[in-house]
Design a protein around this motif. Structure first.
Motif, PDB file in Angstrom:
ATOM      1  N   GLU A  77       0.856  -1.176   0.000  1.00  0.00           N
ATOM      2  CA  GLU A  77       0.000   0.000   0.000  1.00  0.00           C
ATOM      3  C   GLU A  77       0.897   1.231   0.000  1.00  0.00           C
ATOM      4  OE1 GLU A  77      -2.581   0.935   3.515  1.00  0.00           O
ATOM      5  OE2 GLU A  77      -3.864  -0.477   2.451  1.00  0.00           O
ATOM      6  N   ASP A  78       0.844   2.012  -1.067  1.00  0.00           N
ATOM      7  CA  ASP A  78       1.668   3.222  -1.145  1.00  0.00           C
ATOM      8  C   ASP A  78       3.134   2.936  -0.822  1.00  0.00           C
ATOM      9  OD1 ASP A  78      -0.648   4.692  -1.721  1.00  0.00           O
ATOM     10  OD2 ASP A  78      -1.069   4.956   0.420  1.00  0.00           O
ATOM     11  N   ASN A 100       8.180  -6.511  -2.606  1.00  0.00           N
ATOM     12  CA  ASN A 100       7.453  -5.454  -3.304  1.00  0.00           C
ATOM     13  C   ASN A 100       6.354  -6.100  -4.148  1.00  0.00           C
ATOM     14  OD1 ASN A 100       8.650  -6.310  -5.849  1.00  0.00           O
ATOM     15  ND2 ASN A 100      10.516  -5.318  -5.105  1.00  0.00           N
ATOM     16  N   TYR A 101       5.525  -5.242  -4.748  1.00  0.00           N
ATOM     17  CA  TYR A 101       4.397  -5.747  -5.519  1.00  0.00           C
ATOM     18  C   TYR A 101       4.841  -6.558  -6.741  1.00  0.00           C
ATOM     19  CZ  TYR A 101      -0.013  -6.071  -7.933  1.00  0.00           C
ATOM     20  OH  TYR A 101      -1.124  -6.547  -8.566  1.00  0.00           O
ATOM     21  N   GLU A 102       5.929  -6.176  -7.363  1.00  0.00           N
ATOM     22  CA  GLU A 102       6.417  -6.928  -8.527  1.00  0.00           C
ATOM     23  C   GLU A 102       6.767  -8.369  -8.150  1.00  0.00           C
ATOM     24  OE1 GLU A 102       6.300  -6.067 -11.754  1.00  0.00           O
ATOM     25  OE2 GLU A 102       5.210  -4.357 -10.936  1.00  0.00           O
ATOM     26  N   GLU A 103       7.411  -8.561  -7.011  1.00  0.00           N
ATOM     27  CA  GLU A 103       7.726  -9.918  -6.552  1.00  0.00           C
ATOM     28  C   GLU A 103       6.443 -10.676  -6.216  1.00  0.00           C
ATOM     29  OE1 GLU A 103      10.576 -10.164  -3.385  1.00  0.00           O
ATOM     30  OE2 GLU A 103      12.103  -9.075  -4.520  1.00  0.00           O
ATOM     31  N   HIS A 133       4.328   0.699   0.923  1.00  0.00           N
ATOM     32  CA  HIS A 133       4.472   0.217   2.286  1.00  0.00           C
ATOM     33  C   HIS A 133       4.025  -1.250   2.314  1.00  0.00           C
ATOM     34  CE1 HIS A 133       4.428   0.165   6.630  1.00  0.00           C
ATOM     35  NE2 HIS A 133       3.201  -0.284   6.601  1.00  0.00           N
ATOM     36  N   LYS A 134       4.886  -2.110   2.808  1.00  0.00           N
ATOM     37  CA  LYS A 134       4.588  -3.544   2.858  1.00  0.00           C
ATOM     38  C   LYS A 134       3.830  -3.876   4.142  1.00  0.00           C
ATOM     39  CE  LYS A 134       6.955  -7.972   2.863  1.00  0.00           C
ATOM     40  NZ  LYS A 134       8.239  -8.636   2.752  1.00  0.00           N
ATOM     41  N   VAL A 135       2.761  -4.673   3.996  1.00  0.00           N
ATOM     42  CA  VAL A 135       1.987  -5.128   5.147  1.00  0.00           C
ATOM     43  C   VAL A 135       1.949  -6.646   5.104  1.00  0.00           C
ATOM     44  CG1 VAL A 135      -0.250  -5.077   6.310  1.00  0.00           C
ATOM     45  CG2 VAL A 135       0.567  -3.046   5.091  1.00  0.00           C
ATOM     46  N   GLU A 136       2.323  -7.295   6.206  1.00  0.00           N
ATOM     47  CA  GLU A 136       2.312  -8.753   6.296  1.00  0.00           C
ATOM     48  C   GLU A 136       1.459  -9.151   7.493  1.00  0.00           C
ATOM     49  OE1 GLU A 136       6.757  -9.818   4.710  1.00  0.00           O
ATOM     50  OE2 GLU A 136       6.515  -9.318   6.824  1.00  0.00           O
ATOM     51  N   ASN A 137       0.562 -10.105   7.274  1.00  0.00           N
ATOM     52  CA  ASN A 137      -0.330 -10.554   8.335  1.00  0.00           C
ATOM     53  C   ASN A 137      -0.586 -12.048   8.232  1.00  0.00           C
ATOM     54  OD1 ASN A 137      -0.906  -8.040   9.510  1.00  0.00           O
ATOM     55  ND2 ASN A 137      -2.510  -7.623   8.026  1.00  0.00           N
ATOM     56  N   GLN A 138      -1.090 -12.584   9.310  1.00  0.00           N
ATOM     57  CA  GLN A 138      -1.645 -13.930   9.276  1.00  0.00           C
ATOM     58  C   GLN A 138      -3.154 -13.748   9.177  1.00  0.00           C
ATOM     59  OE1 GLN A 138      -1.051 -16.525  12.653  1.00  0.00           O
ATOM     60  NE2 GLN A 138      -2.405 -18.057  11.777  1.00  0.00           N
ATOM     61  N   LEU A 139      -3.674 -13.707   7.946  1.00  0.00           N
ATOM     62  CA  LEU A 139      -5.111 -13.560   7.723  1.00  0.00           C
ATOM     63  C   LEU A 139      -5.797 -14.915   7.617  1.00  0.00           C
ATOM     64  CD1 LEU A 139      -5.371 -10.702   5.072  1.00  0.00           C
ATOM     65  CD2 LEU A 139      -5.194 -10.527   7.555  1.00  0.00           C
ATOM     66  N   ASP A 140      -5.025 -15.921   7.292  1.00  0.00           N
ATOM     67  CA  ASP A 140      -5.567 -17.260   7.096  1.00  0.00           C
ATOM     68  C   ASP A 140      -5.221 -18.105   8.312  1.00  0.00           C
ATOM     69  OD1 ASP A 140      -6.109 -17.103   3.970  1.00  0.00           O
ATOM     70  OD2 ASP A 140      -4.175 -16.184   4.402  1.00  0.00           O
TER      71      ASP A 140
END
Length: 133
Positions: free
Chosen positions: A67-68, A110-113, A70-77
């Motif tokens: 997002e903008d 990043n988003y490309e990866e 900025h990398k966000v990592e979570n355990q959503l699953d």
């Protein structure tokens, strides 16, 4: 049948009544921080928290987004199991995508990866034993 329940559990010739053993999926919220998921913790526990050696937070990441710049990592699953002595989690892990040689890809930087991976969510699995009376 209530959402999230399983039908009769068959063990050999015995049939047991309905038993909610697990709830599995993409909860679209950080399981350990978001208020919307806290009501689940009264009856169910994340399988990783029941392991003899729970994995570090970084290993539990199932979702990365950007997002903008900025990398966000979570355990959503998650795989949540009933808070019950009859439920034993033997193993669990988040599957990391691999290259053709079997080498695990790192979490995207990043988003490309991220776009090169098959999904924005990493699958996860658990080996769970449910002891029936």
């Amino acid at each position: 049948m209530a959402k999230g329940t399983v039908g009769p559990v068959r063990v050999g010739r015995m049939v047991k009544p309905q038993l909610l053993v697990s709830s599995i999926g993409d909860f679209n919220a950080d399981l350990h921080r978001d208020a919307s998921t806290q009501s689940l913790s009264h009856r169910m526990t994340d399988v990783y928290d029941l392991l003899a050696r729970p994995p570090p937070a970084k290993r539990r990441i199932t979702f990365s987004y950007f997002e903008d710049d900025h990398k966000v990592e979570n355990q959503l699953d998650a795989i949540l199991v009933l808070n019950d002595d009859r439920v034993l989690v033997r193993r669990a892990d988040v599957y990391r995508f691999r290259d053709s040689d079997g080498n695990e890809y790192a979490l995207p930087k990043n988003y490309e990866e991220r776009r090169k991976l098959p999904s924005d969510h990493n699958p996860h699995w658990a080996d769970v034993l449910v002891k029936l009376p």
